[in-house]
Write a protein that holds these residues in place. Sequence first.
Motif, short mmCIF file in Angstrom:
data_model
loop_
_atom_site.label_atom_id
_atom_site.label_comp_id
_atom_site.label_asym_id
_atom_site.label_seq_id
_atom_site.Cartn_x
_atom_site.Cartn_y
_atom_site.Cartn_z
N UNK A 30 0.81 -1.21 0.00
CA UNK A 30 0.00 0.00 0.00
C UNK A 30 0.84 1.26 0.00
N UNK A 31 2.05 1.15 0.52
CA UNK A 31 2.98 2.27 0.53
C UNK A 31 3.96 2.22 -0.63
N UNK A 32 3.85 1.21 -1.48
CA UNK A 32 4.70 1.10 -2.66
C UNK A 32 6.13 0.69 -2.37
N UNK A 45 5.02 5.73 -6.03
CA UNK A 45 4.32 6.96 -5.60
C UNK A 45 2.83 6.86 -5.93
N UNK A 46 2.50 6.32 -7.09
CA UNK A 46 1.08 6.18 -7.46
C UNK A 46 0.37 5.24 -6.49
N UNK A 51 -3.53 4.57 -2.14
CA UNK A 51 -3.84 4.04 -0.82
C UNK A 51 -4.30 5.16 0.12
N UNK A 52 -3.65 6.30 0.06
CA UNK A 52 -4.04 7.41 0.94
C UNK A 52 -5.40 7.99 0.54
N UNK A 57 -8.04 1.27 1.15
CA UNK A 57 -8.62 0.24 0.27
C UNK A 57 -7.71 -0.02 -0.93
N UNK A 58 -6.99 0.98 -1.36
CA UNK A 58 -6.08 0.84 -2.50
C UNK A 58 -4.90 -0.07 -2.22
#
Length: 84
Positions: A30-32, A45-46, A51-52, A57-58
Amino acid sequence: MTAPPYPQYPQGISDKSKVVAGILQILLGGFGVGRFYMGDTKTGVIQLVVTLVTCGIGSIWGLIDGILILVNGGVDGQGRPLRD
């Protein structure tokens, strides 16, 4: 005649591990984090922004991405395939 950039690895193969990238992506996708490890900062970054914006949910994207990295492998930020 020039030496390969990474003498311990064959030229054309990344110095990053697909297992490490996949596990990082599953746990912290979620944080990449897995994408940042691979050198793919744009996608990292995307994933972080998605996620934010979606209130967490992302992060499902990161979980699926980590599984795909483990199964299919991937490429690092320079386009070289990840090592096993």
